[in-house]
Design a protein around this motif. Sequence first.
Motif, PDB file in Angstrom:
ATOM      1  N   THR A  78       1.061  -1.104   0.072  1.00  0.00           N
ATOM      2  CA  THR A  78       0.138   0.033  -0.010  1.00  0.00           C
ATOM      3  C   THR A  78       0.940   1.142  -0.241  1.00  0.00           C
ATOM      4  OG1 THR A  78      -1.631  -1.193   1.380  1.00  0.00           O
ATOM      5  CG2 THR A  78      -1.857   1.226   1.047  1.00  0.00           C
ATOM      6  N   VAL A  85       0.745   5.353   0.577  1.00  0.00           N
ATOM      7  CA  VAL A  85      -0.092   6.338   1.287  1.00  0.00           C
ATOM      8  C   VAL A  85       0.648   7.729   0.840  1.00  0.00           C
ATOM      9  CG1 VAL A  85      -1.189   7.030   3.263  1.00  0.00           C
ATOM     10  CG2 VAL A  85      -0.806   4.699   2.771  1.00  0.00           C
ATOM     11  N   ARG A  89       0.069  11.973   0.910  1.00  0.00           N
ATOM     12  CA  ARG A  89      -0.851  13.197   1.315  1.00  0.00           C
ATOM     13  C   ARG A  89      -1.421  14.064   0.059  1.00  0.00           C
ATOM     14  NH1 ARG A  89       4.332  15.021   4.119  1.00  0.00           N
ATOM     15  NH2 ARG A  89       5.528  16.529   2.743  1.00  0.00           N
ATOM     16  N   GLN A 143       2.559   5.314 -11.427  1.00  0.00           N
ATOM     17  CA  GLN A 143       1.314   5.013 -10.719  1.00  0.00           C
ATOM     18  C   GLN A 143       0.354   4.018 -11.480  1.00  0.00           C
ATOM     19  OE1 GLN A 143      -0.481   8.708 -10.339  1.00  0.00           O
ATOM     20  NE2 GLN A 143       0.758   9.508  -8.824  1.00  0.00           N
ATOM     21  N   GLU A 187      -0.870   0.228 -10.265  1.00  0.00           N
ATOM     22  CA  GLU A 187      -2.416  -0.243 -10.361  1.00  0.00           C
ATOM     23  C   GLU A 187      -2.426  -1.547 -11.000  1.00  0.00           C
ATOM     24  OE1 GLU A 187      -4.097   3.266 -11.864  1.00  0.00           O
ATOM     25  OE2 GLU A 187      -4.324   4.235 -10.017  1.00  0.00           O
ATOM     26  N   GLU A 231      -1.984  -0.968  -4.080  1.00  0.00           N
ATOM     27  CA  GLU A 231      -3.183  -0.186  -3.625  1.00  0.00           C
ATOM     28  C   GLU A 231      -2.607   1.205  -3.470  1.00  0.00           C
ATOM     29  OE1 GLU A 231      -6.346   0.411   0.121  1.00  0.00           O
ATOM     30  OE2 GLU A 231      -4.873  -1.260   0.112  1.00  0.00           O
ATOM     31  N   LEU A 232      -3.106   2.413  -4.028  1.00  0.00           N
ATOM     32  CA  LEU A 232      -2.582   3.485  -3.959  1.00  0.00           C
ATOM     33  C   LEU A 232      -3.774   4.451  -3.014  1.00  0.00           C
ATOM     34  CD1 LEU A 232      -1.431   4.219  -7.442  1.00  0.00           C
ATOM     35  CD2 LEU A 232      -0.177   3.295  -5.583  1.00  0.00           C
ATOM     36  N   VAL A 233      -3.304   5.053  -2.142  1.00  0.00           N
ATOM     37  CA  VAL A 233      -3.953   5.782  -1.193  1.00  0.00           C
ATOM     38  C   VAL A 233      -3.637   7.266  -1.334  1.00  0.00           C
ATOM     39  CG1 VAL A 233      -5.186   6.067   1.135  1.00  0.00           C
ATOM     40  CG2 VAL A 233      -4.459   3.744   0.256  1.00  0.00           C
ATOM     41  N   GLU A 242      -4.350  11.639  -0.731  1.00  0.00           N
ATOM     42  CA  GLU A 242      -5.044  12.565   0.205  1.00  0.00           C
ATOM     43  C   GLU A 242      -5.146  11.979   1.646  1.00  0.00           C
ATOM     44  OE1 GLU A 242      -8.115  15.368  -1.696  1.00  0.00           O
ATOM     45  OE2 GLU A 242      -8.137  13.658  -3.112  1.00  0.00           O
ATOM     46  N   THR A 243      -4.122  11.510   2.033  1.00  0.00           N
ATOM     47  CA  THR A 243      -4.001  10.943   3.417  1.00  0.00           C
ATOM     48  C   THR A 243      -2.662  11.431   3.985  1.00  0.00           C
ATOM     49  OG1 THR A 243      -5.415   8.919   2.793  1.00  0.00           O
ATOM     50  CG2 THR A 243      -4.128   8.871   4.922  1.00  0.00           C
ATOM     51  N   TYR A 303      -3.021  -1.438   8.852  1.00  0.00           N
ATOM     52  CA  TYR A 303      -2.578  -2.204   7.558  1.00  0.00           C
ATOM     53  C   TYR A 303      -1.851  -3.571   7.722  1.00  0.00           C
ATOM     54  CZ  TYR A 303      -4.091   1.473   4.436  1.00  0.00           C
ATOM     55  OH  TYR A 303      -4.797   2.604   3.634  1.00  0.00           O
TER      56      TYR A 303
END
Length: 790
Positions: free
Chosen positions: A29, A31, A33, A104, A108, A113-115, A117-118, A130
């Motif tokens: 994953t 993450v 921002r 990116q 995919e 898994e790309l998350v 705005e965190t 996780y």
Amino acid sequence: MNIVCIGGGPAGLYFSLLMKQQNPAHRITVVERNRPYDTFGWGVVFSDQTLGNLMNADAETARAILQSFNHWDDIDIHFKGAKVSSGGHGFCGIGRKRLLNILQQRCEELGVELVFETDVADDQELAAKYGADLVIASDGLNSRIRSRYAATYAPQIEARQCRFVWLGTKKKFDAFTFAFKQTEHGWFQAHIYQYDGDTSTFIVEAPETVWRAAGLEEMSQEQSIAFCEQLFAEQLDGHALLSNAAHLRGSSVWIKFPRIVCEQWVHWNGATPVVLMGDAAHSAHYSIGSGTKLALEDAIELARCFGAHGDAKTALAAYQSLRAVEVLKIQSAARNSMEWFENVQRYSAMEAPQFAYSMLTRSQRLSHENLRLRDAAYVAGFESWFAARAFAQAGVAPAANLAVPPMFTPFKVRGLTLKNRVLVSPMAQYSAVDGVVGDYHLAHLGARALGGAALVFAEMTCVSAEARITPACPGMYTPAHTAAWQRIVDFVHASSDAKIALQLGHAGAKGSTRAMWDGIDQPLEQGNWPLWAASPQQYLAGVSQTAREMGEADMAQLQADFVRATLAADEAGFDWLELHCAHGYLLSSFISPLTNRRGDDYGGSLENRCRFPLRVFAAMRAAWPQHKPMSVRISAHDWVEGGITPDDAVAIARLFKAAGADLIDCSSGQVSKREKPVYGRMFQTPFADRVRNEADIATIAVGSIFEADHANGIIAAGRADLCAVGRPHLANPAWTLAEAARIGYHAVAWPKQYQPGKQQLERNLERERQLAAASGGLSPQQVAAKLLEG
């Protein structure tokens, strides 16, 4: 494995896709921002070598990147109204946003898994969420993770001297372009490269002092962009400069580069180990385009280590061990490059061809022969320009073929003309008897005079019996000494076209010791003599004799000893005289604050500490014939906190120049056993560079110069005027002649007795080149150039 990457930049994304490709069962994953397409900067640059690394790691990703690249081979340098071009450099530019999109998309496709705005406040909390076995901290230059575990990572963060702004333009450039502009406030420079079909990166940079003097600190973003457009109007050709940092205001668009080095890269103390990657672990200045390269290669190596080792602890230890070494190499080159751009003013007196050459070779990874491999026509043209100027300055008829390697061009100082730029360093031989040199010295110095060097230095010769390092050191304090030296000088003059120099010195607190092979710096078991120093000291604490502080009568005696030796050196026929003020010997002990703790006029400030050495030099210069040159050897860096620094070396050089010195021989160290020098090829050359180009005095470069490629690059770039080569001349008295043959330069003169050897050596080397060519290989110098390139 279950892995969480904090930060969706090139390092985190590339590592994630490589690990997922390696084992689809991994859960990974990333993450980030920011939003999926938010990024800073315009374009990034890779070398052809980096592209090869990407192709080997993941061909599909590499092909997607290659399809989006703008490729070029040339570098154009604009300076003082001239443009200098050099080809064969093999660079590629790609938009940073496009690169991230490719990575990116590939993530995919592979199931990463790309998350977005965190914002991650707690890495261990995220790992627990996780169920991660490993956290990758790839959260950039301003890494929160690095700051959180600073006690583990032990980062060293150094804000550098220039301010820069990262802009773009729709003007297309055919080459990687560097433009230098002088203003009333100082020099600005632009780093420009096209990275897609219609956009170029345009970085403008200046030392902070210049940036402030120009008023940019008070300007709005719009005003500072207008300033840059006007300054670089010639390069922009009517096109505007663009910013993608609209959220920033005023001077905040101009930033300083932070140089980051971390002692450790892995934090084990939490529930889940955290490893640094990319800019979070290190930074490399944009002037060599290696920040993103390093990030991607971190990812390649960490993925490889996990594939090669069964457990995380072993894999992470191998990753740090392997990458730290390689990153430090790149950072060293990047630092050289960065410091060059921080000090453009230092080189601004140069003519455009030499300025451009200096810029091209600034990192010391791109050598003279490497340039020739890339663009033979450029190097031939530069060599012709350099040689024409050198022959004219020396007042010597030019060679028939002006493409003379720089190290084989003549050099004139006062009434003396050297046939080339290579010197044999003064090297202690510990073979004199009562200060008298004999047959050994005749053979030793005579062989090297026949070996092709322009000037042969005799070892440090002492001005009194008490001035000697060891009982086996040579002297110049009796008529017998003068006569013995004259015999050697006469041989050099009669049998070779070399010149010969004498270095005069006094051992000070390092005297009355054994020969090197009997215990270097160890005091004599018997027969010791009293020692002098600027202040009372023991060179080896608890071991050496204690030298007493010199009084005025001692100083008057010493000055008279140096003058007497100077007159004797002229009587013996020496062509050149050098005063030894380095390496912790007596005069050096006055200059360094580590060894001078006096409270009189000869202690305290640098000017005061130099007062007595300058007094001795002035007396010698008055006694030495005006048509003969004098140099001074200094320790340009003590390598100890609180000691002499390169800044001090420039000031020292200015003082000796004002006293009549013709050259400064730039060595370093050996003043204190607490020293921590940083060794490497040509490691002392930067000191000669600074002294030459800031104090405006000719310099001699010394230290780990061991092949023609080094000497040619140093002389061509104006880092020094002469190169003193020591240990290679111990291994091969004819080092200079052999290096000429090795690089294919046949116009150098050999002693007539040795001509058959010249012909045989040149034939053998030519045969090697032909065999290499026939097998599809490279010439010896091309192989060397490729190795230097990395």
